[in-house]
Design an enzyme around this catalytic site. Structure first.
Site, PDB file in Angstrom:
ATOM      1  CD  GLU A 135      -4.944  -3.061  25.622  1.00  0.00           C
ATOM      2  OE1 GLU A 135      -5.357  -4.238  26.252  1.00  0.00           O
ATOM      3  OE2 GLU A 135      -5.032  -1.838  25.871  1.00  0.00           O
ATOM      4  N   GLY A 139      -8.759  -7.120  19.720  1.00  0.00           N
ATOM      5  CA  GLY A 139      -8.724  -6.430  18.612  1.00  0.00           C
ATOM      6  C   GLY A 139     -10.108  -5.980  18.294  1.00  0.00           C
ATOM      7  CB  SER A 140     -12.898  -7.813  16.643  1.00  0.00           C
ATOM      8  OG  SER A 140     -12.139  -7.925  14.991  1.00  0.00           O
ATOM      9  CB  ILE A 165       0.376   1.176  17.206  1.00  0.00           C
ATOM     10  CG1 ILE A 165      -0.291   0.458  18.314  1.00  0.00           C
ATOM     11  CG2 ILE A 165       0.436   2.865  17.327  1.00  0.00           C
ATOM     12  CD1 ILE A 165      -1.713   0.778  18.428  1.00  0.00           C
ATOM     13  CB  THR A 166      -0.488   3.016  11.479  1.00  0.00           C
ATOM     14  OG1 THR A 166      -1.253   1.731  11.235  1.00  0.00           O
ATOM     15  CG2 THR A 166      -0.005   3.627  10.641  1.00  0.00           C
ATOM     16  CD  GLN A 343      -5.764 -14.453 -14.196  1.00  0.00           C
ATOM     17  OE1 GLN A 343      -5.128 -14.525 -13.256  1.00  0.00           O
ATOM     18  NE2 GLN A 343      -5.447 -15.545 -15.159  1.00  0.00           N
ATOM     19  N   GLY A 347       1.996 -13.237 -16.206  1.00  0.00           N
ATOM     20  CA  GLY A 347       3.087 -13.382 -15.644  1.00  0.00           C
ATOM     21  C   GLY A 347       3.848 -12.155 -15.089  1.00  0.00           C
ATOM     22  CD  GLU A 370      -8.943   3.551  10.607  1.00  0.00           C
ATOM     23  OE1 GLU A 370     -10.035   3.901  10.670  1.00  0.00           O
ATOM     24  OE2 GLU A 370      -8.084   3.875  10.321  1.00  0.00           O
TER      25      GLU A 370
END
Length: 390
Positions: A135, A139-140, A165-166, A343, A347, A370
């Protein structure tokens, strides 16, 4: 350069059926997913048709029972499927993992009647799920969630907001954790909510640095009515159900992370073999060879760790500590390997003409979802020396 080099990963598969399954997944990934990944992600298009294809192929219910439309596959195999899909496109691999997470509560804690009613459509009927725990203010600290579930006769009325929310706004069903009782973890229950329920609405998707094709959105519950026969488990059991799902889901994230890292390594190896400087392939410089060797070693170590945790789960043994370790190591590996891949390309690696910049942006979220990697360290520490004193 293509998004992925053609050399396949050598898999550790227990049966001929599993080997055939991986061949099928690779074929789908190479034909239907990878060729469109860069364009689709840049445009922010959600690949709903890909998920329909995966459902038709029986790939959305792999770790669940065939009694209800699942694939009866061990986690050891299911996770390697996720890795293959994530290497082609993280939006797809992570999407399958989230769908499995959303199905976990009903498949493991639902009654036989609930399972027979809902699981066949969830696992093989073209539906797509979302998992609603986080929410805006929790979270955690997931046990601090505020979304309320109030009993009214034979229904529950859900009110509140879920965040991050995925599949928010596109899911056909939601597993929702809501507060049905007092404060703390023991006041939370789990509910199976239809994606088109009255009173349910989605905010505009978040604007993210990566995974632009995967919608992540807040969901608002404005008096959403859910029949009591859609409550999963006992009242107050919801937080335990959520934690059990997350242990399994963390392994899904670990597998996806290794898929992203493998794709980055493949791109770096391919480029190093083609790019010439000082009249030699850059792959012939020892410093670059050592960098590639370290990348490959870290990937193999991460893969071995998530498979070891999966085998514990398949054997019915405790695996929560190993799941946290796998999620931690594999996602940190994905971040480091993708940075190193940029790397290697120099470029060009910083441009959207090559896939490694996208993979680097995508890798970052895997250290967050998650359970952040700081939370994983807390989980591992508790297994080692017990809970923190307060």
């Amino acid at each position: 350069m293509s998004d992925r080099a053609p050399q396949p990963v050598e898999r550790q598969l227990p049966t001929d059926e599993a080997r055939d399954l991986i061949s099928l997944v690779r074929d789908i990934a190479q034909r239907e997913i990878a060729p469109h990944t860069a364009e689709e992600e840049e445009a922010g298009r959600f690949p709903r048709e890909v998920f329909r294809l995966l459902s038709e192929a029986g790939l959305l219910g792999l770790p669940y029972s065939s009694e209800f439309g699942g694939g009866d596959q061990p986690y050891e195999v299911y996770l390697q499927v996720l890795e293959e899909l994530a290497a082609a496109r993280l939006t797809v691999g992570l999407g399958v993992s989230v769908h499995s997470l959303a199905s976990h509560a009903l498949a493991n804690f639902g009654t036989k009647e609930q399972q027979a009613t809902h699981l066949p459509a969830m696992l093989g009927g073209g539906l797509l799920g979302a998992y609603c725990l986080s929410e805006p203010t929790s979270g955690s600290d997931a046990a601090a969630l505020r979304t309320k579930a109030v009993r009214e006769g034979e229904d529950w009325v859900l009110t509140g907001t879920k965040a991050w929310i995925t599949h928010g706004g596109v899911a056909d069903f939601l597993t929702v954790l809501a507060r049905s009782g007092g404060e703390g973890a023991r006041g939370i229950s789990a509910y199976l909510v239809p994606g088109d329920a009255a009173g349910l609405s989605a905010a505009p998707p978040e604007k993210k640095m990566g995974m632009k094709g995967s919608p992540t959105a807040q969901l608002h519950f404005d008096g959403v009515r859910v029949a009591d026969d859609r409550r999963i488990g006992e009242e107050g059991q919801g937080f335990a159900i959520a934690l059990a799902a997350l242990d399994a889901g963390r392994l899904g994230i670990a597998a996806c992370a290794i898929g992203v890292a493998q794709a980055a390594l493949d791109a770096a190896v391919s480029y190093a073999g083609e790019r010439r400087q000082f009249s030699r392939r850059i792959a012939d410089f020892q410093g670059l060879r050592f960098l590639l060797a370290d990348m490959a070693t870290q990937i193999e170590a991460g893969r071995a760790l998530y498979l070891a945790a999966a085998r514990l789960r398949d054997a019915g043994r405790p695996f929560a500590k190993q799941a946290a370790m796998a999620k931690l190591m594999c996602t940190d590996t994905a971040m480091k390997v993708t940075v190193d891949a940029v790397q290697v390309l120099g470029g060009y690696g910083y441009t959207a003409d090559f896939p490694v910049e996208r993979l680097m942006r995508e890798a970052k979220v895997l250290q967050i979802v998650e359970g952040t990697n700081q939370i994983q360290r807390m989980v591992i520490g508790r297994h080692l020396v017990g809970p923190e004193e307060r």
